[in-house]
Design an enzyme around this catalytic site. Structure first.
Site, PDB file in Angstrom:
ATOM      1  N   CYS A  12      13.510 -27.192   4.671  1.00 48.23           N
ATOM      2  CA  CYS A  12      12.801 -26.213   3.841  1.00 48.23           C
ATOM      3  C   CYS A  12      13.516 -24.863   3.859  1.00 48.23           C
ATOM      4  O   CYS A  12      14.023 -24.430   4.888  1.00 48.23           O
ATOM      5  CB  CYS A  12      11.379 -26.083   4.385  1.00 48.23           C
ATOM      6  SG  CYS A  12      10.439 -24.761   3.678  1.00 48.23           S
ATOM      7  N   GLN A 213       1.771  -6.958  -1.432  1.00 46.42           N
ATOM      8  CA  GLN A 213       2.488  -7.341  -0.209  1.00 46.42           C
ATOM      9  C   GLN A 213       1.858  -8.589   0.396  1.00 46.42           C
ATOM     10  O   GLN A 213       0.627  -8.670   0.491  1.00 46.42           O
ATOM     11  CB  GLN A 213       2.453  -6.202   0.812  1.00 46.42           C
ATOM     12  CG  GLN A 213       3.264  -4.980   0.433  1.00 46.42           C
ATOM     13  CD  GLN A 213       4.762  -5.173   0.586  1.00 46.42           C
ATOM     14  OE1 GLN A 213       5.241  -6.278   0.836  1.00 46.42           O
ATOM     15  NE2 GLN A 213       5.513  -4.108   0.433  1.00 46.42           N
ATOM     16  N   ASP A 311       9.165   2.530  -3.614  1.00 46.50           N
ATOM     17  CA  ASP A 311       9.101   1.168  -3.051  1.00 46.50           C
ATOM     18  C   ASP A 311       9.680   0.193  -4.075  1.00 46.50           C
ATOM     19  O   ASP A 311       8.953  -0.613  -4.649  1.00 46.50           O
ATOM     20  CB  ASP A 311       7.620   0.862  -2.745  1.00 46.50           C
ATOM     21  CG  ASP A 311       7.422  -0.455  -2.038  1.00 46.50           C
ATOM     22  OD1 ASP A 311       8.416  -1.101  -1.659  1.00 46.50           O
ATOM     23  OD2 ASP A 311       6.258  -0.860  -1.875  1.00 46.50           O
ATOM     24  N   CYS A 338      12.461  -3.607   0.799  1.00 52.56           N
ATOM     25  CA  CYS A 338      12.436  -4.984   1.324  1.00 52.56           C
ATOM     26  C   CYS A 338      13.859  -5.529   1.388  1.00 52.56           C
ATOM     27  O   CYS A 338      14.060  -6.699   1.654  1.00 52.56           O
ATOM     28  CB  CYS A 338      11.539  -5.873   0.472  1.00 52.56           C
ATOM     29  SG  CYS A 338      12.000  -5.909  -1.256  1.00 52.56           S
TER      30      CYS A 338
HETATM   31  N1  SAH Z   1       4.340  -0.240  -4.025  1.00 51.40           N
HETATM   32  C1  SAH Z   1       3.744  -1.494  -4.404  1.00 51.40           C
HETATM   33  C2  SAH Z   1       4.690  -2.426  -5.134  1.00 51.40           C
HETATM   34  C3  SAH Z   1       6.071  -2.604  -4.550  1.00 51.40           C
HETATM   35  S1  SAH Z   1       7.002  -3.971  -5.181  1.00 51.40           S
HETATM   36  C4  SAH Z   1       3.129  -2.174  -3.231  1.00 51.40           C
HETATM   37  O1  SAH Z   1       3.430  -1.858  -2.093  1.00 51.40           O
HETATM   38  O2  SAH Z   1       2.289  -3.056  -3.423  1.00 51.40           O
HETATM   39  C5  SAH Z   1       8.009  -3.268  -6.389  1.00 51.40           C
HETATM   40  C6  SAH Z   1       7.300  -2.974  -7.683  1.00 51.40           C
HETATM   41  O3  SAH Z   1       8.259  -2.390  -8.572  1.00 51.40           O
HETATM   42  C7  SAH Z   1       6.737  -4.194  -8.422  1.00 51.40           C
HETATM   43  O4  SAH Z   1       5.377  -3.963  -8.697  1.00 51.40           O
HETATM   44  C8  SAH Z   1       7.552  -4.251  -9.733  1.00 51.40           C
HETATM   45  O5  SAH Z   1       6.790  -4.675 -10.833  1.00 51.40           O
HETATM   46  C9  SAH Z   1       7.971  -2.806  -9.892  1.00 51.40           C
HETATM   47  N2  SAH Z   1       9.183  -2.528 -10.681  1.00 51.40           N
HETATM   48  C10 SAH Z   1      10.306  -3.277 -10.785  1.00 51.40           C
HETATM   49  N3  SAH Z   1      11.231  -2.632 -11.521  1.00 51.40           N
HETATM   50  C11 SAH Z   1      10.679  -1.435 -11.889  1.00 51.40           C
HETATM   51  C12 SAH Z   1      11.153  -0.337 -12.653  1.00 51.40           C
HETATM   52  N4  SAH Z   1      12.370  -0.326 -13.185  1.00 51.40           N
HETATM   53  N5  SAH Z   1      10.325   0.733 -12.804  1.00 51.40           N
HETATM   54  C13 SAH Z   1       9.089   0.731 -12.276  1.00 51.40           C
HETATM   55  N6  SAH Z   1       8.593  -0.285 -11.544  1.00 51.40           N
HETATM   56  C14 SAH Z   1       9.366  -1.366 -11.348  1.00 51.40           C
END
Ligand code: SAH
Length: 382
Positions: A12, A213, A311, A338
């Site tokens: 896996c 998350q 993030d 991440c």
């Molecule tokens: N801060 C949130 C989400 C983090 S994950 C939390 O902790 O739950 C990263 C996020 O970035 C996702 O929701 C994704 O949809 C968004 N994302 C990806 N590319 C982006 C962009 N160019 N501009 C704005 N948001 C974006």
């Protein structure tokens, strides 16, 4: 803690470190992060999980047939599209694993076919299950190639009979030849079409297509550290960039004057707006769009930001986004990542342009895998 073993480990692709003691895993992750971030500043020890099993609140099963034609459900092999039939997984919420097994065993009698990646034929591609860490709510999303599920009402009834704790069932239509799990359209079969859960004392609505998350217990610790790094006093204007359903921003809003959230995914922004109301949070606004473009326009309008909390996805931020930070000069940037590799790239750029990394703390959100989350604090000045 006794080390647990898994019969699928060798095949896996989900776990990479299950054969190591948990403390060893944390050390390995530390040396990986430290090697990448040491040039910029101090890296704290990785914050591990007290009981690092069954933590995934989002469980994804892919469906296929084995050589004998039996329906199987499980996880892809490492870097492959071959499916390992998984009866039990040490990472997944146990309720979700049980539901997946039930669905797998129900398919034949309901004459539901499984999708074949090569031929493009078949109905069921994936099942995605979200479980509320605190609320216990459970959302089942059936990813199908067509909106028509045979005897759908009886299917839901039979599923609920075995698992009365399921609170919602949704069909998601994905009829494209793609490696993306979810399509854009959802059809509600049962319940509300989303789950609600509590994180850091706030309530959040989470729809099938929104990011959330996957390790709630560790995320609470991570966000608490992010808020600590932001050092808010109540006077600040904060940008929550890549905000998803608004989690970080909503927690920061209690301690700031005003929070602005920006996110690309429309479903997530819709959730974020509802979440602000659910939490009676009046000093937060959410916008849909590309974070880089959004902040660049703020910079052009001459607006002011005191703190940026960001993030981004695994690919990291964009040059456009970082350039706008450099132009707007917020006194603090809190970067959650991440992917330490893209974090290091972004740090290389921003630390040459007026920012200094004060400290970084890795969090083990993905126990037994090679992944690790990092939050780091950046200040202006060299
Ligand atoms: N801060 C949130 C989400 C983090 S994950 C939390 O902790 O739950 C990263 C996020 O970035 C996702 O929701 C994704 O949809 C968004 N994302 C990806 N590319 C982006 C962009 N160019 N501009 C704005 N948001 C974006």
């Amino acid at each position: 803690m006794d080390k647990m073993t898994c019969p699928y480990y060798k095949k896996c692709g989900a776990c990479n470190y299950l054969d190591l003691d948990y403390e060893e895993q944390l050390k390995k992750k530390y040396s990986y992060v430290n090697k990448l971030l040491k040039p910029f500043g101090k890296v704290e020890a990785v914050v591990g999980m007290h009981y690092p099993y069954y933590y995934r609140n989002k469980v994804h099963a892919v469906f296929d047939r084995d050589r004998r034609g039996n329906i199987i459900a499980g996880i892809y092999e490492e870097e492959s599209h071959k499916v390992v039939n998984v009866e039990e997984c040490l990472l997944e919420d146990k309720r979700a694993s049980a539901i997946i097994k039930t669905i797998r065993d129900m398919l034949k009698s309901f004459k539901i076919t499984v999708y074949n990646e090569k031929s493009g034929y078949g109905l069921l591609r994936h099942v995605l299950i979200r479980t509320g860490h605190v609320s216990g709510q459970i959302l089942v999303t059936l990813v199908l190639t067509s909106p028509i599920l045979p005897s759908k009402n009886n299917f839901v009834k039979a599923l609920l009979k075995v698992h009365p704790d399921i609170t919602s069932v949704v069909i998601n239509i994905n009829d494209k030849k793609t490696t993306m799990v979810l399509g854009e359209r959802n059809i509600l079969l049962y319940g509300k079409g989303y789950i609600e859960d509590t994180l850091c004392g706030k309530t959040f609505r989470i729809s099938p297509n929104s990011f959330y998350q996957i390790n709630s217990a560790q995320t609470e610790k991570l966000y608490a550290k992010a808020i600590e790094y932001a050092a808010l006093t109540g006077k600040e204007t904060v940008l929550d960039a890549y905000c998803g359903i608004g989690t970080i921003g909503m927690v920061a809003a209690d301690k700031a004057k005003r929070v602005i959230g920006v996110e690309l995914n429309k479903a997530a922004v819709a959730d974020a707006k509802v979440n602000a109301k659910l939490n009676k949070c009046n000093n937060i606004q959410f916008y849909q769009g590309d974070a880089g473009k959004f902040i660049e326009e703020m910079a052009e309008r001459g607006e002011k930001l005191d703190v940026v909390m960001m993030d981004p996805p695994r690919s990291g931020s964009s040059k456009e986004f970082l350039d706008a930070i450099i132009k707007m000069k917020p006194s603090k940037v809190v970067y959650i990542s991440c992917n330490p590799e893209t974090l290091a790239e972004d740090l290389r750029y921003i630390t040459k342009n007026g920012y200094r990394m004060e400290i970084a703390t890795p969090y083990d959100l993905f126990c037994h895998t090679r992944h690790v989350e990092v939050v780091c604090s950046l200040n202006r000045g060299n």
